[in-house]
Scaffold this motif. Structure first.
Motif, PDB file in Angstrom:
ATOM      1  N   GLY A  67      18.913 -14.170   6.193  1.00 37.19           N
ATOM      2  CA  GLY A  67      18.649 -15.211   4.948  1.00 37.19           C
ATOM      3  C   GLY A  67      18.478 -14.009   3.558  1.00 37.19           C
ATOM      4  O   GLY A  67      18.325 -13.070   3.438  1.00 37.19           O
ATOM      5  N   VAL A  68      18.257 -14.637   1.637  1.00 37.82           N
ATOM      6  CA  VAL A  68      18.727 -14.464   1.193  1.00 37.82           C
ATOM      7  C   VAL A  68      16.956 -13.297   0.933  1.00 37.82           C
ATOM      8  O   VAL A  68      16.284 -12.854   0.228  1.00 37.82           O
ATOM      9  N   ARG A  69      16.006 -14.294   1.484  1.00 42.80           N
ATOM     10  CA  ARG A  69      14.207 -13.369   1.468  1.00 42.80           C
ATOM     11  C   ARG A  69      13.755 -12.422   2.064  1.00 42.80           C
ATOM     12  O   ARG A  69      12.708 -12.088   2.203  1.00 42.80           O
ATOM     13  N   GLY A  70      15.170 -12.137   2.794  1.00 42.00           N
ATOM     14  CA  GLY A  70      14.705 -10.948   4.481  1.00 42.00           C
ATOM     15  C   GLY A  70      14.110  -9.312   3.396  1.00 42.00           C
ATOM     16  O   GLY A  70      13.569  -9.089   3.442  1.00 42.00           O
ATOM     17  N   ASP A  71      14.968  -9.736   2.135  1.00 44.58           N
ATOM     18  CA  ASP A  71      14.790  -8.064   1.789  1.00 44.58           C
ATOM     19  C   ASP A  71      13.289  -7.974   1.027  1.00 44.58           C
ATOM     20  O   ASP A  71      12.300  -7.364   0.657  1.00 44.58           O
ATOM     21  N   LEU A  72      12.966  -9.465   0.457  1.00 43.42           N
ATOM     22  CA  LEU A  72      11.930  -9.841  -0.283  1.00 43.42           C
ATOM     23  C   LEU A  72      10.301  -9.292   0.361  1.00 43.42           C
ATOM     24  O   LEU A  72       9.594  -9.078   0.839  1.00 43.42           O
ATOM     25  N   SER A  73      11.180  -9.877   1.742  1.00 43.19           N
ATOM     26  CA  SER A  73       9.950 -10.341   2.323  1.00 43.19           C
ATOM     27  C   SER A  73       9.705  -9.091   3.317  1.00 43.19           C
ATOM     28  O   SER A  73       8.157  -7.966   3.677  1.00 43.19           O
ATOM     29  N   GLU A  74      10.606  -7.761   3.386  1.00 41.11           N
ATOM     30  CA  GLU A  74      10.034  -6.666   3.896  1.00 41.11           C
ATOM     31  C   GLU A  74       9.378  -5.495   2.293  1.00 41.11           C
ATOM     32  O   GLU A  74       8.293  -4.705   2.660  1.00 41.11           O
ATOM     33  N   ARG A  75       9.935  -5.943   1.227  1.00 43.48           N
ATOM     34  CA  ARG A  75       8.934  -5.264   0.351  1.00 43.48           C
ATOM     35  C   ARG A  75       7.522  -5.570   0.457  1.00 43.48           C
ATOM     36  O   ARG A  75       6.650  -4.635  -0.024  1.00 43.48           O
ATOM     37  N   TYR A  76       7.277  -6.845   0.456  1.00 43.54           N
ATOM     38  CA  TYR A  76       6.035  -7.512  -0.191  1.00 43.54           C
ATOM     39  C   TYR A  76       5.068  -7.339   1.673  1.00 43.54           C
ATOM     40  O   TYR A  76       3.642  -6.737   1.169  1.00 43.54           O
ATOM     41  N   VAL A  77       5.540  -7.313   2.865  1.00 46.32           N
ATOM     42  CA  VAL A  77       4.819  -6.081   3.878  1.00 46.32           C
ATOM     43  C   VAL A  77       4.465  -5.014   3.435  1.00 46.32           C
ATOM     44  O   VAL A  77       3.957  -4.657   3.741  1.00 46.32           O
ATOM     45  N   ARG A  78       5.658  -4.274   3.546  1.00 46.63           N
ATOM     46  CA  ARG A  78       5.314  -2.088   2.848  1.00 46.63           C
ATOM     47  C   ARG A  78       3.949  -2.351   2.006  1.00 46.63           C
ATOM     48  O   ARG A  78       3.791  -1.095   2.146  1.00 46.63           O
ATOM     49  N   ARG A  79       4.025  -3.076   0.500  1.00 50.68           N
ATOM     50  CA  ARG A  79       3.002  -2.880   0.470  1.00 50.68           C
ATOM     51  C   ARG A  79       1.913  -3.223   0.757  1.00 50.68           C
ATOM     52  O   ARG A  79       0.693  -2.435   0.657  1.00 50.68           O
ATOM     53  N   ILE A  80       1.768  -4.422   0.892  1.00 45.44           N
ATOM     54  CA  ILE A  80       0.438  -4.829   1.747  1.00 45.44           C
ATOM     55  C   ILE A  80       0.176  -3.605   2.720  1.00 45.44           C
ATOM     56  O   ILE A  80      -1.513  -3.169   2.882  1.00 45.44           O
ATOM     57  N   VAL A  81       0.878  -3.297   3.149  1.00 45.62           N
ATOM     58  CA  VAL A  81       0.584  -2.117   4.499  1.00 45.62           C
ATOM     59  C   VAL A  81      -0.490  -0.752   4.043  1.00 45.62           C
ATOM     60  O   VAL A  81      -1.163  -0.262   4.533  1.00 45.62           O
ATOM     61  N   LEU A  82       1.065  -0.104   2.622  1.00 45.56           N
ATOM     62  CA  LEU A  82       1.014   0.484   2.635  1.00 45.56           C
ATOM     63  C   LEU A  82      -0.763   0.806   1.769  1.00 45.56           C
ATOM     64  O   LEU A  82      -1.302   2.536   1.509  1.00 45.56           O
ATOM     65  N   ALA A  83      -0.921  -0.001   1.285  1.00 48.81           N
ATOM     66  CA  ALA A  83      -2.095  -0.159   0.161  1.00 48.81           C
ATOM     67  C   ALA A  83      -3.492   0.127   1.414  1.00 48.81           C
ATOM     68  O   ALA A  83      -4.801   0.646   0.975  1.00 48.81           O
ATOM     69  N   ARG A  84      -3.171  -0.649   2.158  1.00 47.53           N
ATOM     70  CA  ARG A  84      -4.320  -1.117   3.015  1.00 47.53           C
ATOM     71  C   ARG A  84      -4.532   0.617   3.724  1.00 47.53           C
ATOM     72  O   ARG A  84      -5.734   1.119   4.236  1.00 47.53           O
ATOM     73  N   LEU A  85      -3.078   1.204   3.856  1.00 41.21           N
ATOM     74  CA  LEU A  85      -4.057   2.786   5.135  1.00 41.21           C
ATOM     75  C   LEU A  85      -4.480   3.906   3.993  1.00 41.21           C
ATOM     76  O   LEU A  85      -4.683   4.929   3.830  1.00 41.21           O
ATOM     77  N   VAL A  86      -3.884   3.034   2.637  1.00 44.82           N
ATOM     78  CA  VAL A  86      -4.374   4.327   1.285  1.00 44.82           C
ATOM     79  C   VAL A  86      -6.152   4.366   1.988  1.00 44.82           C
ATOM     80  O   VAL A  86      -6.335   6.074   1.199  1.00 44.82           O
ATOM     81  N   THR A  87      -5.888   3.183   1.590  1.00 44.97           N
ATOM     82  CA  THR A  87      -7.535   3.198   1.424  1.00 44.97           C
ATOM     83  C   THR A  87      -8.379   3.483   2.571  1.00 44.97           C
ATOM     84  O   THR A  87      -9.499   4.171   2.619  1.00 44.97           O
ATOM     85  N   GLU A  88      -7.537   2.822   3.844  1.00 46.11           N
ATOM     86  CA  GLU A  88      -7.991   3.350   5.091  1.00 46.11           C
ATOM     87  C   GLU A  88      -8.025   5.023   5.785  1.00 46.11           C
ATOM     88  O   GLU A  88      -9.000   5.737   6.547  1.00 46.11           O
ATOM     89  N   LEU A  89      -7.244   5.855   5.493  1.00 50.70           N
ATOM     90  CA  LEU A  89      -7.444   7.017   5.550  1.00 50.70           C
ATOM     91  C   LEU A  89      -7.411   8.503   5.323  1.00 50.70           C
ATOM     92  O   LEU A  89      -7.590   9.320   5.194  1.00 50.70           O
ATOM     93  N   ASP A  90      -7.551   7.644   4.014  1.00 53.15           N
ATOM     94  CA  ASP A  90      -7.765   8.633   2.482  1.00 53.15           C
ATOM     95  C   ASP A  90      -8.964   9.163   2.602  1.00 53.15           C
ATOM     96  O   ASP A  90     -10.396   8.733   3.160  1.00 53.15           O
ATOM     97  N   GLY A  91     -10.007  10.356   2.600  1.00 53.77           N
ATOM     98  CA  GLY A  91     -10.807  11.370   3.139  1.00 53.77           C
ATOM     99  C   GLY A  91     -11.171  11.452   4.233  1.00 53.77           C
ATOM    100  O   GLY A  91     -11.667  12.135   4.942  1.00 53.77           O
ATOM    101  N   SER A  92      -9.644  11.310   5.276  1.00 56.09           N
ATOM    102  CA  SER A  92      -9.885  11.907   6.632  1.00 56.09           C
ATOM    103  C   SER A  92      -8.983  13.364   6.398  1.00 56.09           C
ATOM    104  O   SER A  92      -8.884  13.428   8.108  1.00 56.09           O
ATOM    105  N   ARG A  93      -7.978  13.128   5.672  1.00 55.48           N
ATOM    106  CA  ARG A  93      -7.379  14.512   5.833  1.00 55.48           C
ATOM    107  C   ARG A  93      -6.151  14.851   4.368  1.00 55.48           C
ATOM    108  O   ARG A  93      -5.979  13.417   3.259  1.00 55.48           O
TER     109      ARG A  93
END
Length: 333
Positions: free
Chosen positions: A245-271
């Motif tokens: 549907g038309v909401r496919g691209d919106l949902s993909e960008r939404y999940v990508r931004r949520i996951v990216l923000a969480r990974l930056v917080t968890e991985l920072d300081g380790s490499r």
């Protein structure tokens, strides 16, 4: 004088009248008899009520004691003056409702306000009622089966419902959700020398569970942001990851931004390095049946891996960065 010596009788009668008048002027030998003769003749009670004002015996109430006629020409006694009663206590205060009614108010509630305030209150109540009605109508059209209205105005309904008022009725479905879904992610870090370093899978759902476990007031964001974002993506894509549907691209960008923000917080300081790509997967584990149930389910988890997504600075929240630094090097910028 008559033929039989009338002159003598006349003289005798004159003497008797004179003697009677002398006896009236002479005090009687018997005082009681004299007093009775001197007093007025005894009166006979008149059955008819006396004319004019009447006097009552002292200490008697009207209607209980016999009325005593007042002689003509005399003034009746003035009635006794009653003293003003002394109040036992101060007068009770007037209730506000009574005071408002005396002041011209119509009644409690809006009726107790002035005309101008009544108009303002009525307009505000009408707007609130209209807003509530529109909200209930939109929610009903969102959860109702497909119909003529939703076919013509489905986009307007979706624009109003998502993302704040989205409804999830799985709990009340005939077959409620009986599985645990964990969202996991990993990243590829581009080092300064140009090499790529792939990280391990980070269980973001488990981190959310640890953050709210034992907290009497858990964060609503930590409970629902990632979970609802993944539901949004899964419902707008098929099993192969193709938008339906038309909401496919919106949902993909939404999940990508949520996951990216969480990974930056968890991985920072380790490499050291910059996050170049990320990958997301879901791990579904069936909920075991209760001991008394004869149902047999497999406990083997099922993974659904998505393709690698390239990320840019536009996917990072304001003020964030894709740059990672080891501890002691200043942290993420």
């Amino acid at each position: 004088m008559d033929a039989y010596g009338g002159a003598g009788d006349a003289e005798a009668g004159s003497e008797e009248d004179a003697r009677g008048r002398d006896e009236d002027r002479t005090p009687s030998r018997w005082p009681r008899i004299g007093a009775q003769r001197a007093g007025s003749p005894e009166r006979v009670a008149d059955p008819s009520p006396p004319a004019g004002p009447t006097a009552h015996a002292l200490g008697s109430a009207p209607g209980l004691a016999a009325a005593v006629p007042v002689p003509a020409g005399s003034r009746p006694a003035a009635p006794p003056v009653e003293a003003d009663p002394v109040p036992d206590s101060a007068p009770a205060p007037v209730p506000p409702s009574v005071a408002a009614a005396e002041a011209g108010a119509v009644g409690p509630g809006i009726g107790a306000l002035r005309v101008g305030n009544q108009v303002v209150a009525a307009v505000v109540l009408a707007l609130v009622a209209a807003g509530v009605g529109v909200h209930l109508l939109m929610v009903f059209l969102h959860v109702a089966p497909a119909n003529t209205v939703t076919k013509q105005h489905g986009q307007a309904v979706d624009d109003y419902i998502y993302p704040e008022f989205e409804q999830n009725w799985k709990l009340f479905a005939p077959n409620p959700l009986q599985q645990n879904i964990a969202v996991q992610a990993r990243a590829e870090i581009l080092a300064e020398d140009g090499t790529l370093d792939r990280t391990r899978w980070v269980d973001l759902s488990a981190l959310d569970g640890e953050a709210i476990d034992g907290d009497p007031l858990p964060s609503h964001t930590r409970q629902n942001l990632l979970r609802r974002g993944w539901d949004f993506y899964a419902n707008s894509h098929d099993s192969a990851g193709v938008p339906n549907g038309v909401r496919g691209d919106l949902s993909e960008r939404y999940v990508r931004r949520i996951v990216l923000a969480r990974l930056v917080t968890e991985l920072d300081g380790s490499r050291d390095g910059v996050i170049d790509r990320i990958q997301v997967r879901s791990r579904t584990t069936p909920v075991p049946p209760p001991p008394w149930s004869e149902e047999k389910v497999s406990r083997k988890p099922v993974d659904r891996e998505l393709k690698w997504w390239s990320v840019t600075d536009s996917d990072v929240p304001l003020g964030g960065s894709l740059q990672l630094r080891r501890d002691g090097d200043g942290g993420a910028r």
